[in-house]
Design an enzyme around this catalytic site. Structure first.
Site: not given
Length: 248
Positions: A95, A228
């Site tokens: 991320s 995610h």
């Protein structure tokens, strides 16, 4: 703001491996800390020594002010890590950590250090269009976004004491990640491997494929089931990929 350049403050070696054939430097996600990569370090040692980056403002650095500018973080980490990259080394970032790993890799390559590989996980390419402003929202909205992505136990974030501890660093990280944008210039020449979850609301396959434009050294895209934080459910597969690539 003065930011320390002491490597012992920025880097955690959970399983020192002086005889390792390669090193892997891991960059955490927004709100994350070095300890997230403890299992990776345990699995790869002693063949690969893992260095996990600890950002200011969390865990044992909680008394320090967090840094809300990704370019400032990249500048400082390039200075810190230049001494740690004399031998074979690769970067892994998840991320926000993927963007940061890329920017540090650019800076080190400009100094003559070429990585074995750059692994970018759960992150759109720097040039992919985006307009996110979660960091400008209230505490409840920010925490709701974190819960939606599933990287942190929701019950932990509902604890008032823990909320007060994590919110400053979390908001700072989100600001750094959301305001980050690509600055034209030399990219990297090492291979880039992008890893994404097939149902990640933060990055599409098209966004991830744009990473190919940021290297002259080859590109691969690996897709796993999940969102995610797909890597929490597929840790063995991701670690296996890292071991295979770094063992070559």
């Amino acid at each position: 703001m003065t930011i320390s350049l002491d490597a012992s403050e920025w880097v955690r070696r959970f399983h020192p491996a002086p005889s390792a054939t390669a090193r892997l430097v891991c960059f955490p996600h927004a709100g994350g800390s070095a300890s997230y990569f403890h299992p990776v370090s345990a699995a790869l040692a002693p063949a690969v020594e893992v260095l996990a980056v600890q950002y200011p403002g969390r865990q044992d650095r909680h008394t320090e002010a967090p840094v809300d500018d990704l370019f400032v973080l990249a500048d400082r980490l390039a200075d810190v890590l230049v001494a740690e990259t004399a031998g074979p080394v690769a970067f892994f970032g998840h991320s926000m950590g993927a963007s940061l790993a890329f920017e540090v890799a650019r800076r080190l390559e400009a100094r003559g250090t070429r990585l074995l590989s750059l692994f970018v996980s759960g992150r759109r390419a720097p040039s992919a269009p985006h307009d996110e402003r979660v960091h400008e929202k209230g505490d409840d909205a920010l925490l709701a976004e974190v819960k939606r992505l599933g990287g942190t136990d929701a019950a932990i974030l509902d604890d008032e004491d823990i909320r007060s501890l994590v919110l400053p660093a979390l908001r700072s990280d989100y600001k750094a990640a959301e305001l980050y944008h690509y600055r034209p210039g030399p990219d990297v020449s090492c291979p880039i491997v992008a890893l994404i979850g097939d149902s990640d609301p933060k990055v599409t396959e098209a966004d991830a494929r744009l990473w190919a434009e940021r290297t002259s050294g080859g590109f691969e895209l690996k897709t796993y089931p999940g969102g995610h934080f797909y890597l929490n459910d597929h840790a063995a597969a991701v670690i296996g990929l890292l071991a295979e690539r770094l063992g070559r």
